[in-house]
Each structure stands twice: as structure tokens, then as C-alpha cells.
Design a protein around this motif. Structure first.
Motif, PDB file in Angstrom:
ATOM      1  N   VAL A 333       6.628 -24.477  35.273  1.00 44.91           N
ATOM      2  CA  VAL A 333       5.489 -24.144  34.423  1.00 44.91           C
ATOM      3  C   VAL A 333       4.396 -25.196  34.607  1.00 44.91           C
ATOM      4  O   VAL A 333       4.651 -26.291  35.105  1.00 44.91           O
ATOM      5  CB  VAL A 333       5.886 -24.078  32.929  1.00 44.91           C
ATOM      6  CG1 VAL A 333       6.877 -22.951  32.696  1.00 44.91           C
ATOM      7  CG2 VAL A 333       6.444 -25.407  32.438  1.00 44.91           C
ATOM      8  N   SER A 334       3.201 -24.829  34.186  1.00 45.59           N
ATOM      9  CA  SER A 334       2.072 -25.751  34.265  1.00 45.59           C
ATOM     10  C   SER A 334       1.371 -25.783  32.926  1.00 45.59           C
ATOM     11  O   SER A 334       1.221 -24.754  32.263  1.00 45.59           O
ATOM     12  CB  SER A 334       1.093 -25.292  35.358  1.00 45.59           C
ATOM     13  OG  SER A 334      -0.113 -26.014  35.284  1.00 45.59           O
ATOM     14  N   LEU A 335       0.929 -26.977  32.547  1.00 49.05           N
ATOM     15  CA  LEU A 335       0.145 -27.112  31.321  1.00 49.05           C
ATOM     16  C   LEU A 335      -1.305 -26.687  31.563  1.00 49.05           C
ATOM     17  O   LEU A 335      -2.005 -26.281  30.645  1.00 49.05           O
ATOM     18  CB  LEU A 335       0.198 -28.564  30.835  1.00 49.05           C
ATOM     19  CG  LEU A 335      -0.357 -28.877  29.453  1.00 49.05           C
ATOM     20  CD1 LEU A 335       0.354 -28.062  28.380  1.00 49.05           C
ATOM     21  CD2 LEU A 335      -0.221 -30.367  29.150  1.00 49.05           C
ATOM     22  N   GLY A 336      -1.725 -26.752  32.825  1.00 48.13           N
ATOM     23  CA  GLY A 336      -3.089 -26.358  33.151  1.00 48.13           C
ATOM     24  C   GLY A 336      -4.091 -27.467  32.951  1.00 48.13           C
ATOM     25  O   GLY A 336      -5.218 -27.231  32.500  1.00 48.13           O
ATOM     26  N   VAL A 337      -3.697 -28.710  33.285  1.00 44.64           N
ATOM     27  CA  VAL A 337      -4.608 -29.838  33.180  1.00 44.64           C
ATOM     28  C   VAL A 337      -4.648 -30.598  34.499  1.00 44.64           C
ATOM     29  O   VAL A 337      -3.713 -30.527  35.300  1.00 44.64           O
ATOM     30  CB  VAL A 337      -4.207 -30.817  32.048  1.00 44.64           C
ATOM     31  CG1 VAL A 337      -4.184 -30.103  30.716  1.00 44.64           C
ATOM     32  CG2 VAL A 337      -2.859 -31.478  32.344  1.00 44.64           C
ATOM     33  N   VAL A 338      -5.745 -31.316  34.707  1.00 40.73           N
ATOM     34  CA  VAL A 338      -5.853 -32.245  35.824  1.00 40.73           C
ATOM     35  C   VAL A 338      -5.590 -33.643  35.265  1.00 40.73           C
ATOM     36  O   VAL A 338      -6.352 -34.122  34.421  1.00 40.73           O
ATOM     37  CB  VAL A 338      -7.248 -32.193  36.465  1.00 40.73           C
ATOM     38  CG1 VAL A 338      -7.357 -33.231  37.586  1.00 40.73           C
ATOM     39  CG2 VAL A 338      -7.546 -30.806  36.983  1.00 40.73           C
ATOM     40  N   PRO A 339      -4.520 -34.303  35.674  1.00 35.79           N
ATOM     41  CA  PRO A 339      -4.253 -35.658  35.169  1.00 35.79           C
ATOM     42  C   PRO A 339      -5.288 -36.656  35.674  1.00 35.79           C
ATOM     43  O   PRO A 339      -5.853 -36.500  36.752  1.00 35.79           O
ATOM     44  CB  PRO A 339      -2.859 -35.981  35.743  1.00 35.79           C
ATOM     45  CG  PRO A 339      -2.277 -34.662  36.146  1.00 35.79           C
ATOM     46  CD  PRO A 339      -3.441 -33.820  36.543  1.00 35.79           C
ATOM     47  N   ASP A 340      -5.521 -37.674  34.887  1.00 32.01           N
ATOM     48  CA  ASP A 340      -6.378 -38.775  35.301  1.00 32.01           C
ATOM     49  C   ASP A 340      -5.508 -39.793  36.037  1.00 32.01           C
ATOM     50  O   ASP A 340      -4.823 -40.608  35.421  1.00 32.01           O
ATOM     51  CB  ASP A 340      -7.041 -39.418  34.082  1.00 32.01           C
ATOM     52  CG  ASP A 340      -8.041 -40.507  34.463  1.00 32.01           C
ATOM     53  OD1 ASP A 340      -8.039 -40.923  35.635  1.00 32.01           O
ATOM     54  OD2 ASP A 340      -8.810 -40.939  33.586  1.00 32.01           O
ATOM     55  N   TYR A 341      -5.550 -39.735  37.355  1.00 31.11           N
ATOM     56  CA  TYR A 341      -4.674 -40.575  38.168  1.00 31.11           C
ATOM     57  C   TYR A 341      -5.079 -42.051  38.149  1.00 31.11           C
ATOM     58  O   TYR A 341      -4.337 -42.899  38.631  1.00 31.11           O
ATOM     59  CB  TYR A 341      -4.640 -40.064  39.605  1.00 31.11           C
ATOM     60  CG  TYR A 341      -3.988 -38.707  39.738  1.00 31.11           C
ATOM     61  CD1 TYR A 341      -2.602 -38.583  39.755  1.00 31.11           C
ATOM     62  CD2 TYR A 341      -4.759 -37.549  39.838  1.00 31.11           C
ATOM     63  CE1 TYR A 341      -1.997 -37.345  39.866  1.00 31.11           C
ATOM     64  CE2 TYR A 341      -4.162 -36.302  39.958  1.00 31.11           C
ATOM     65  CZ  TYR A 341      -2.781 -36.204  39.973  1.00 31.11           C
ATOM     66  OH  TYR A 341      -2.187 -34.968  40.073  1.00 31.11           O
ATOM     67  N   LEU A 342      -6.247 -42.350  37.610  1.00 31.02           N
ATOM     68  CA  LEU A 342      -6.691 -43.740  37.547  1.00 31.02           C
ATOM     69  C   LEU A 342      -6.370 -44.391  36.208  1.00 31.02           C
ATOM     70  O   LEU A 342      -6.599 -45.581  36.028  1.00 31.02           O
ATOM     71  CB  LEU A 342      -8.198 -43.828  37.796  1.00 31.02           C
ATOM     72  CG  LEU A 342      -8.700 -43.276  39.129  1.00 31.02           C
ATOM     73  CD1 LEU A 342     -10.183 -43.571  39.281  1.00 31.02           C
ATOM     74  CD2 LEU A 342      -7.920 -43.851  40.298  1.00 31.02           C
ATOM     75  N   TYR A 343      -5.835 -43.617  35.273  1.00 23.70           N
ATOM     76  CA  TYR A 343      -5.530 -44.147  33.943  1.00 23.70           C
ATOM     77  C   TYR A 343      -4.264 -44.998  34.014  1.00 23.70           C
ATOM     78  O   TYR A 343      -3.237 -44.566  34.544  1.00 23.70           O
ATOM     79  CB  TYR A 343      -5.324 -42.988  32.968  1.00 23.70           C
ATOM     80  CG  TYR A 343      -4.985 -43.407  31.562  1.00 23.70           C
ATOM     81  CD1 TYR A 343      -5.897 -44.116  30.779  1.00 23.70           C
ATOM     82  CD2 TYR A 343      -3.742 -43.093  31.004  1.00 23.70           C
ATOM     83  CE1 TYR A 343      -5.582 -44.492  29.477  1.00 23.70           C
ATOM     84  CE2 TYR A 343      -3.423 -43.454  29.711  1.00 23.70           C
ATOM     85  CZ  TYR A 343      -4.346 -44.158  28.955  1.00 23.70           C
ATOM     86  OH  TYR A 343      -4.036 -44.532  27.667  1.00 23.70           O
ATOM     87  N   ASP A 344      -4.341 -46.224  33.496  1.00 21.35           N
ATOM     88  CA  ASP A 344      -3.180 -47.110  33.549  1.00 21.35           C
ATOM     89  C   ASP A 344      -2.718 -47.543  32.158  1.00 21.35           C
ATOM     90  O   ASP A 344      -1.979 -48.518  32.012  1.00 21.35           O
ATOM     91  CB  ASP A 344      -3.464 -48.346  34.414  1.00 21.35           C
ATOM     92  CG  ASP A 344      -4.670 -49.142  33.915  1.00 21.35           C
ATOM     93  OD1 ASP A 344      -5.355 -48.670  32.986  1.00 21.35           O
ATOM     94  OD2 ASP A 344      -4.913 -50.228  34.463  1.00 21.35           O
TER      95      ASP A 344
END
Length: 414
Positions: A333-344
Motif C-alpha cells: 500500500v501507499s500513503l500517497g506522500v513524497v518523503p522529505d529525504y533531506l529531513y534529519d
């Protein structure tokens, strides 16, 4: 390429006349070159550079001229080109066959070489193809339109050319192989073909650097570097060469949705450079006027310093990272979001929300930080993926998240 075509491309790239192959490039000339290269590659005239199209071929010819003017040695199978043909399967459960025989779509890698008479070679790569008019892989929901791919990945291709200009004038003990890959958007086709049909001995490769989407550096000057766990030599030098005070966000994995994966799977240390996801990703709006050219130059200069620092070391040791053992979670399944890959920070910050997907229906928005899904606490990207893998289509769960400092909760149905 015929002479007429070559002169046509040269006329379209006036900045090339301001930079001679015998001149050490200045920051200003590099900046102008980056702008010229991205603007040309991401122009409507190239139609989105999908593999097998006229636009992709024109982009390859443009890079051939750039490599030749810089003074790189041809290292393809047809001078600078390494053509390959991909036969698409009729059965959806079969993989595409990548080779040089049979019917299918033909692409070409563009390959140039600096021979410093060394036993070791550093590969620097970036894919130059994109999605054409969209089709599979596009996140655009309107009529068919040209997907110019300025950040993805005219930016990385321009950075590749800039590094070739710089390294041609620096003294290094390593050789350099510059590869502009095609077919990345379809499944890493070009890099997959190269590692199985290398034009140099793969045993001589010290490490591989991949630049994919490096054109949208944010105000915090964040630079993601993936693959730092593929050699013990990487981490100790990353901050040492960080003289521009970039905010480095690192991950160990050598596996990801870009061309460095093909080399990692051949037991070669890899680094993937990335300045972050954005709402124009895989959409027609990814245009050259949105590129942060000063930030792109910072990426180029950082990689140059890194290469210089690593050049003083013996051949790097290779280390497998955890995901290579099949530990990555699988989800249906997918939540349908684009993760922020730069968030730490703690949790998983949303960088974009897709239309008509569970997240949008639940009221989640860009900037929200997911802290919990059901019984699972979300501390980072991997814990988010593990939590998501527990759900099936039709399941419902509660999602705890933070928005502008406030703790909120939503109900999500997959």
C-alpha cells in the motif's frame, strides 16, 4: 554525427566559445557552463530526452561535443557512444533484455576518459535521459506534456561536464571515467548495460560517484549523500572537505533508485549526491529557470574537493550495506506522500502529497511530520517504511503527526 549537426549544436551553446580546453575554468565560467548545459538539455526542443527518441540522441550528441572540446579520450564502443538496445518483454512478469541484438528501443551512454596512467579509476556518472512526454513514471495529472527534467537530471549531467572541465586541469594519481547514462528512468538500463559490458576493467574501479537531482539546493544548503556505508574511507572525509558549510545528510545504503546501484551490486563503493525532492519532480514544471545554479556549483566544488582528498588514500575497501541482505521492508500500500529525504529530525516529514491518495483524504499536508502510524513509532525513514509494510489494502489506521508545532491525529484508510 555529421559536421552540419555538430556546428548546429555548437551555435546553440555560445558559452562553449568562452571556455577553451587549455584554460583552467574559473567559478564564473563554470557557472555559465552549468546554466548553458541545463538550459539546452531541458529545452522543449529536446522533447524530454526519453530513451530512443530524437531528443535523447541530440542530447547525446551535445555531450559528445562537450567531451571532445574538454579533451576527454573517447571510451565508448563507438568513439564516445556506447549504444545498447532494450527488448521490452510481452509478459509483464519478465524483465527487459538489455543488449545489442534484437528489436527494441536503442539508447546510448556517452563516455569520456582522463588517463593519468594509474592502476585505479574513479567513475563519475549522471543520467541524461528523462520521461519525454510523460507516460509511465509521470506524476502529472493533466494532458500529455513535455517533461523537461531540468533537475532530473540535466542538473547532474551539467555537473558531470563541469567536473570533467575541472579534473582535466588538476593533477591526480587516479584516472577518471565520465559516463552520461541513458535509460535510467526506465530501470537503470544504461548503467546496468555498462557494468555488464564495461569499456575498462571493472577491477580497476576505485569508487563511483553518481549525481542525480543536484539542482535544487535549499536555503539551508542541504546536500544528501547516500552510500557512505559502502566504504569505511568515506565518512571520515565528508566533513573535512565541507568548506562551504553545507548541511550534509548521509545514509549508508548503496542501493537506491539511481545508477549508483548498478555499481554497488558489482562490489564497488558508491556515493550518490542529491539535493532533495520537490513538487516539480516528474512533472512538466521541472524547468531550467527553477535551478539553483549557485547551489549546483557548490555541489560540483564539494565533489572536486572530496575527490582530491580521497586521491591521497590507497584503493578503497568495499563494504556491503544492510539492505543488500534483503532487509528492506516490502509493502503493498501507499500513503500517497513524497518523503522529505533531506529531513534529519525525528519522524518522517512530508514533502508533497499526491492527489486522490490516502494522505490527501486524511487531510495530511506538505510539511507535516509523521510521528506514529498505528502502534509503530516513526523516528526516521526506515521506521516509516517498516510501519507501512504492515498494512494491506482496505486497512485503516490512526496517524499521529506534527504541524507547525501542534500534535494532531488523522484516520487513514489504505
Amino acid at each position: 554525427m555529421n559536421t552540419k549537426s555538430k556546428y548546429l549544436v555548437i551555435l546553440l551553446t555560445g558559452a562553449l566559445f568562452t571556455w577553451g580546453c587549455d584554460t583552467t575554468p574559473t567559478d564564473q565560467s563554470l557557472l555559465e557552463g552549468l546554466k548553458t548545459d541545463v538550459t539546452y538539455l531541458a529545452a522543449d526542443d529536446l522533447g524530454g530526452r526519453a530513451i530512443g527518441t530524437e531528443g535523447e540522441q541530440r542530447a547525446a550528441e551535445y555531450l559528445e561535443i562537450e567531451f571532445e572540446r574538454i579533451g576527454l579520450e573517447p571510451k565508448g564502443t563507438d568513439l564516445y557512444f556506447q549504444p545498447f538496445t532494450v527488448s521490452k518483454p510481452t509478459n509483464p512478469h519478465e524483465e527487459a533484455v538489455i543488449g545489442t541484438d534484437g528489436d527494441g528501443v536503442t539508447g546510448r551512454n556517452v563516455i569520456g576518459y582522463i588517463d593519468n596512467k594509474s592502476e585505479n579509476t574513479i567513475i563519475i556518472g549522471a543520467h541524461f535521459d528523462h520521461l519525454g512526454m510523460g507516460a509511465q513514471g509521470s506524476l502529472h495529472r493533466g494532458d500529455s506534456a513535455i517533461h523537461n527534467g531540468a533537475d532530473d537530471n540535466a542538473s547532474g549531467t551539467a555537473a558531470l561536464v563541469a567536473l570533467a572541465k575541472i579534473l582535466k586541469h588538476e593533477k591526480h594519481t587516479s584516472n577518471f571515467l565520465f559516463i552520461a547514462f541513458s535509460g535510467e528512468e526506465n530501470g537503470l538500463w544504461g548503467s546496468n548495460y555498462f557494468v555488464k559490458n564495461p569499456t575498462i576493467e571493472l577491477s580497476t574501479v576505485n569508487y563511483m560517484i553518481n549525481m542525480d537531482m543536484v539542482g535544487r539546493m535549499n536555503e539551508e544548503k542541504t546536500l544528501a549523500i547516500n552510500g557512505v556505508g559502502t566504504s569505511p574511507s568515506f565518512l571520515p572525509v565528508l566533513e573535512t572537505v565541507n568548506t562551504d558549510s553545507l548541511k550534509l545528510v548521509t545514509s549508508e545504503s548503496g542501493v537506491g533508485p539511481s545508477d549508483h546501484t548498478s555499481f554497488y551490486l558489482q562490489d564497488i563503493p558508491v556515493l550518490h549526491f542529491f539535493t532533495g525532492q520537490h513538487e516539480d519532480y516528474h512533472k512538466p514544471s521541472d524547468d531550467s529557470d527553477l535551478i539553483n545554479y549557485e547551489g549546483l556549483l557548490k555541489v560540483v566544488k564539494y565533489i572536486d574537493r572530496l575527490v582530491d582528498q580521497l586521491d591521497a588514500e590507497p584503493k578503497l575497501a568495499f563494504t556491503k550495506t544492510k539492505d543488500s541482505n534483503g532487509d528492506s521492508p516490502r509493502f503493498t500500500v501507499s500513503l500517497g506522500v513524497v518523503p522529505d529525504y533531506l529531513y534529519d529530525g525525528k519522524g518522517m516529514r512530508i514533502d508533497g502529497v499526491s492527489e486522490d491518495k490516502p494522505a490527501q483524504a486524511a487531510g495530511l499536508m506538505k510539511g507535516d511530520i509523521i510521528l506514529q502510524m498505528g502502534d509503530s513509532t516513526i523516528v526516521d525513514m526506515m521506521s516509516y517504511m517498516r510501519a507501512l509494510s504492515a498494512f494491506q489494502k482496505g486497512d485503516s489506521t490512526s496517524v499521529a503527526y506534527e504541524r507547525a508545532g501542534a500534535k494532531l491525529e488523522a484516520k487513514v484508510k489504505f
